[in-house]
Design a protein around this motif. Structure first.
Motif, short mmCIF file in Angstrom:
data_model
loop_
_atom_site.label_atom_id
_atom_site.label_comp_id
_atom_site.label_asym_id
_atom_site.label_seq_id
_atom_site.Cartn_x
_atom_site.Cartn_y
_atom_site.Cartn_z
N ILE A 21 0.85 -1.20 0.00
CA ILE A 21 0.00 0.00 0.00
C ILE A 21 0.88 1.25 0.00
O ILE A 21 0.63 2.19 -0.74
N LEU A 22 1.93 1.19 0.79
CA LEU A 22 2.84 2.34 0.85
C LEU A 22 3.45 2.61 -0.52
O LEU A 22 3.60 3.76 -0.93
N GLN A 25 1.71 4.95 -2.87
CA GLN A 25 1.54 6.37 -2.57
C GLN A 25 2.49 7.20 -3.44
O GLN A 25 3.69 6.99 -3.38
N LYS A 27 4.20 10.67 -4.07
CA LYS A 27 4.45 11.94 -3.37
C LYS A 27 4.34 13.06 -4.40
O LYS A 27 5.18 13.18 -5.28
N TYR A 33 -0.10 13.40 -0.97
CA TYR A 33 0.11 12.11 -1.62
C TYR A 33 -1.12 11.73 -2.44
O TYR A 33 -2.23 12.10 -2.10
N TRP A 239 10.17 6.53 1.43
CA TRP A 239 9.73 5.16 1.70
C TRP A 239 8.84 4.64 0.59
O TRP A 239 8.79 3.44 0.33
N GLU A 240 8.10 5.53 -0.01
CA GLU A 240 7.18 5.10 -1.06
C GLU A 240 7.97 4.47 -2.20
O GLU A 240 7.66 3.37 -2.67
#
Lengths: 273, 377, 360
Positions: A21-22, A25, A27, A33, A239-240
């Motif tokens: 899921i992350l 995202q 940015k 997001y 992190w995405e």
């Protein structure tokens, strides 16, 4: 069964779902997001990342092949040519490097290979070269480190499968007129195939997922995909992107393993079984 | 593999010796095997027969001596270059190949043309009676079928000599009995020299033209099964081949090979010196009497009908169908005798402790010099 | 969104963060996320004696601090020490810090210009998030006997030091090269397009002189090792690394580049979910005492923002400082302004491309 499910769920499946899921995202701007696949698209559109992965995969395949080439005769020797004490000693020799951490092992190689290191100094001392030679910080030193780190994981499954090869099969192979090469190709290798494949999978995955060895031994030109993931997570706070790279690594390495199994006509179950 | 007429001798060993360190596994053995014969080497485990076979196959080099096949020296020739093939104890069929591939393997090694391989494989499968199993994996075959494939895999190469290393050992009794006959047939059919090693005397006796009895690295006796059975030349052969009763006795009187013997319990009887050996009074001998050579009777026997008559009591009945035996004990000395029970129905009601009478001819009691040279204790 | 990231974080940094998070739950413990040398054992001992509060030290760096605090949503530590330029952006984007209560701090212990500057740079929405602790600079560490010609960052591309150069592949290198090339990256901080232009120029420069580089260093120990062995004679590094080497190798020292050293100030900042706020303030007030601050200077190798600590500092260190920084060089220090959100993404790609470029 239940503990296994809980283990799988809490330590593997849930974090991966979280990470997936992350990875979706995007940015757009600080604190803004959107959901989408742009992090994945980034991998394919930016040649840097794509090339890094390709390079990592190729180097890992090469490291796997070299480990197999060196590990096979070693394993054959341990499994078939020696008995008892000698055999245990040889096996221990393969294992001893793994009693220290990977970091220490890698630093050991650095001490040997660096410009002011042991090998360079020795070559100057015996007069083979006038000036210091840098052996470190290139692809060859990465390869040396990877093969060294992976050797045990190739030798163990190979010794196990070769050990289970009935000596009389080899003798029958000769007795029926086969040359050494034919016996190797027709009898020993087909028998050892599950061990070869499982060793190769483990070594390939270990090399692909290695971080320390390429970073420390590779120097300025070393590019490793895990390093890229680490960078995204830790120094870029992205992190995405890091999660997307992580998933791509999982998928692409699985594809390579799958292709390897197809080519060698093995199935995962008879390899692991 | 040429068309020259088969020479009389296929394989010959001269003073063949193999030592491992100080241990002499094969001790100066010489023998020759005529072409087309079924030759067995019979001996207990550890007697050196496997070492001998591995030297013939080429997996071991002899320490000294000469080994020729069809007149050609085999010294220094590796196993893959010898005109011999071997059927291994556990057959060693290649599990990674089909039956047909197993058989084709040796042909490929010989460089036989691909187009000729398939018909050869088909032909040999038919000859061993398994025409449809070419596409099977070895583990889909029964024990007997594997056996035949292992032999076919060798015979398709038309070797001068086929070596067989106790290949029946892993089979159950019924199948083993069946395979004995079948092996003999196959050997006749292919007319190849078979060298068969076994510790099972029945396998050796049933199938062989010639049997060598091996003990402690040496051949004790080489001969036809009948010779081994009826005229053993050493006490080892007498005790190893077939059932035998064995006593230690002293010679009381010797005349013309006919010996008067005394057991230490005082019982006296007559025997014959084996191999025309010369004994004198006081010599210690080992006496062998086959269980089936002893006559049983519920009533006392007439002297003259038998040279030796003994009275004992039934100790134990060992029922085994046609091979049933009775153990008879001499109450005074506790000596026991193993006697075959005639299947005439006459003795079906024997009871333990019942008195019984035994008789045998003097020439059924074969005497060998006691190995340790001692008189009977 | 942030809630979600917090769940994810647990799995990601499980080991280290959870361990410290659990063990440090007691109120009598101060969990400090700081740099190597900033909390020496002798100072911790004195602090524990005076207050009865135990101190647990986790050594880290700027990126790692942000990552750790981001992973836990600002919990697991009671006091952090990021550089002043890295607070505002991280706070804006990830909300990992808590505003400081300046009434609990003894401002008189701070050098006032530094205090005011830091307060200004670390303010978000009118709230202050950082107080100055230790300051220093990045510049050049060179072996004067072999690389005396290296006066500025761009001199690292000289033929004379080919294969003998090392620097970090991180943002200070980009900034330093930009200044050295006559550009002003700080000026362009507010304009992403202009900043990208500067980065493009720097990227080209770094790639073209990549063959000069021996290795990119990642930790100061690795760098010291490279210089000590003589494999590297010119490097871009922190001042204290150069001074440390100078102790054993007189030819090696820190040099402020002609385009200006890059000045940094490490701060005190409260993680959003600190559990020992009072202890944190006690620690700040304690270590800013001139004598304690001098002890930390001795251990960290850099000077503090404590007023009057200079007179307690070691003479050797002062001498090295004056040697590296003539008065005009001090004036020329380029203090890092707060990093605006977004530009680190641009820098990241440049650094990736430099790393990936072939050095031949």
């Amino acid at each position: 069964m239940a503990p296994l499910l809980i283990w799988l769920l809490s330590l593997i499946i849930i974090p991966h779902i979280d990470m997936f899921i992350l990875s979706l995202q995007e940015k757009v701007a600080p604190r803004v997001y959107e959901t989408g696949f742009s992090n994945y698209a980034e991998f394919f559109t930016e040649p840097l990342y794509w090339n890094t992965f390709a390079r990592t995969a190729l180097m890992s395949i090469l490291a796997t092949a070299l480990t197999l080439l060196i590990g096979f005769p070693v394993s054959y020797y341990i499994a078939k040519m020696v008995r008892g004490r000698v055999r245990m000693v040889l096996f221990l020799l393969c294992m001893i490097p793994f009693w220290v951490s990977e970091l220490v092992r890698t630093f050991g190689w650095m001490i040997l290979l660096r410009e002011t290191g042991v090998i360079s100094s020795f070559l100057q001392y015996i007069g083979l070269t006038d000036g210091p030679i840098e052996f470190l910080y290139n692809d060859v030193s990465i390869m040396v480190g990877l093969v060294y780190t992976s050797m045990l994981f190739m030798v163990v499954p190979l010794v196990t499968t070769l050990d289970s090869l009935d000596n009389s099969l080899v003798e029958a192979g000769y007795d029926l007129g086969g040359s050494g090469f034919r016996v190797l190709r027709k009898i020993v290798i087909p028998h050892a195939m599950p061990g070869i494949v499982s060793g190769c999978i483990v070594v390939f995955m270990l090399s692909l997922g290695n971080y320390l060895t390429p970073v420390l031994l590779g120097g300025k030109d070393s590019l490793w995909f895990t390093e890229q993931i680490y960078t995204q997570f830790i120094t870029r706070f992205n992190w995405e992107q890091g999660s997307a790279f992580g998933f791509l690594l999982l998928i692409l390495s699985s594809l390579i393993v799958w292709a390897g199994l197809k080519i060698s006509r093995q199935t995962l179950s008879n390899t692991m079984g | 593999m040429t068309d020259t007429p088969t020479p009389a001798i296929d394989l010959e060993c001269v003073n063949l010796t193999k030592t491992f360190g100080k241990f002499c596994a094969v001790d100066n053995i010489s023998f020759s095997i005529p072409a087309g014969s079924f030759f067995s080497i019979l001996g207990p485990s550890g007697c050196g027969k496997t070492t001998l076979l591995r030297m013939l196959a080429g997996f071991l080099e002899p320490t000294s001596g000469e080994l020729t096949i069809k007149g050609r020296s085999m010294l220094g020739v590796p196993p893959n270059k010898r005109p011999v093939n071997m059927v291994f104890q556990h057959l060693a069929l290649f599990p990674m190949m089909t039956v047909a591939e197993n058989i084709a393997y040796g042909l490929e090694c010989q460089g036989v043309d691909k187009s000729e391989i398939a018909p050869k494989v088909k032909a040999v499968l038919e000859r061993v009676g398994l025409p449809d199993s070419g596409n099977k994996r070895p583990d889909q075959l029964s024990g007997g079928q594997k056996q035949r494939i292992a032999i076919a895999r060798c015979l398709v190469l038309e070797p001068d000599v086929l070596l067989l290393d106790e290949p029946l050992g892993a089979l159950d009794l019924k199948l083993r009995e069946h395979m004995k006959v079948e092996l003999k047939h196959l050997q006749n059919q292919f007319n190849t020299t078979f060298i068969y090693i076994t510790h099972d005397q029945s396998e050796a006796l049933v199938m062989s033209d010639q049997v060598a009895v091996m003990n402690a690295g040496k051949f004790e006796q080489v001969g036809t099964p009948q010779e081994l059975y009826y005229t053993p030349q050493t006490d080892f052969v007498a005790s190893f081949v077939g059932e035998n009763n064995r006593w230690r006795a002293n010679v009381a009187n010797a005349h013309q090979g006919r010996l008067d013997l005394v057991l230490d319990s005082g019982i006296s009887f007559q025997g014959i010196a084996a191999n025309d050996a010369q004994f004198k009074t006081g010599d210690g001998v080992d006496v062998f009497v086959r269980p089936e050579a002893i006559m049983l009777s519920k009533t006392p026997m007439q002297t003259g009908e038998f040279d030796n008559i003994l009275e004992g009591e039934v100790d134990c009945l060992l029922f085994d169908g046609a091979k049933s035996r009775v153990l008879v004990k001499d109450p005074s000395s506790d000596h026991e005798l193993n006697v075959t029970l005639p299947q005439t129905g006459e003795f079906n009601d024997l009871q333990e402790g019942q008195p019984i009478y035994l008789g045998w001819k003097f020439d059924q009691a074969k005497c060998f010099a006691a190995r340790d040279g001692q008189a009977g204790a | 969104m942030f809630k979600f990231k917090n769940t994810f974080s647990g799995a990601l940094v499980a080991g280290a963060v959870l361990a410290t998070g659990v063990s440090g739950a007691s109120a009598e413990t101060l969990r400090l996320l700081t740099w190597g040398g900033y909390a020496p054992d002798d100072v911790i001992e004195l602090f524990e004696k005076e207050t009865g509060i135990e101190v647990e030290v986790t050594v880290s760096n700027n990126e790692d601090m942000i990552s750790k605090l981001r992973a836990t949503g600002g919990s697991g530590f009671d006091l952090a020490q990021p550089s002043q330029d890295r607070i505002a952006g991280a706070q804006y984007e990830y909300e990992i810090y808590k505003p400081l209560d300046l009434s609990k701090v003894d401002s008189s212990q701070f050098i006032s210009s530094m205090l005011e500057g830091t307060k200004k740079n670390t303010s978000v929405d009118g709230k202050v998030y950082g107080l100055p602790h230790i300051w220093g600079s990045s510049g050049l560490v060179i072996d004067k006997s072999k690389a005396g010609d290296v006066k500025d960052y761009t001199d690292l591309c000289n033929e004379a030091v080919s294969g003998k150069v090392s620097y970090r592949l991180k943002r200070p290198t980009l900034i330093g090269f930009a200044f050295s090339m006559g550009l002003d990256p700080y000026e362009a901080y507010g304009d992403l397009a202009a900043y990208q232009k500067i980065l493009d120029a720097v990227e080209e420069k770094l790639i073209s002189c990549k063959s000069n580089v021996k290795a990119y260093w990642t930790g100061s120990d690795a760098l010291i090792n490279l210089v000590r062995s003589g494999e590297v004679t010119a490097a871009m590094a922190w001042d204290k690394g150069g001074w440390k080497l100078n102790e054993e190798m007189p030819d090696v020292t820190f040099v402020a580049p002609t385009s200006g050293a890059l000045g940094w100030i490490d701060t005190f900042a409260l993680p959003r979910k600190t559990k020992a706020e009072d202890a944190a303030y006690k620690w700040i007030n304690f270590v800013m005492q001139p004598k304690i601050a001098a002890m930390i200077t001795a251990s960290a190798g850099n000077f503090t923002a404590s007023k009057g600590a200079d007179e307690f500092a070691e003479a050797d260190l002062k001498a090295r400082f004056q040697d590296s920084f003539p008065p005009e060089a001090i004036d020329n220090i380029k203090w890092y302004p707060p990093v605006p959100a977004g530009i680190e993404d641009l820098e990241g790609k440049v650094l990736d491309r430099v790393k990936a470029a072939s050095s031949n």
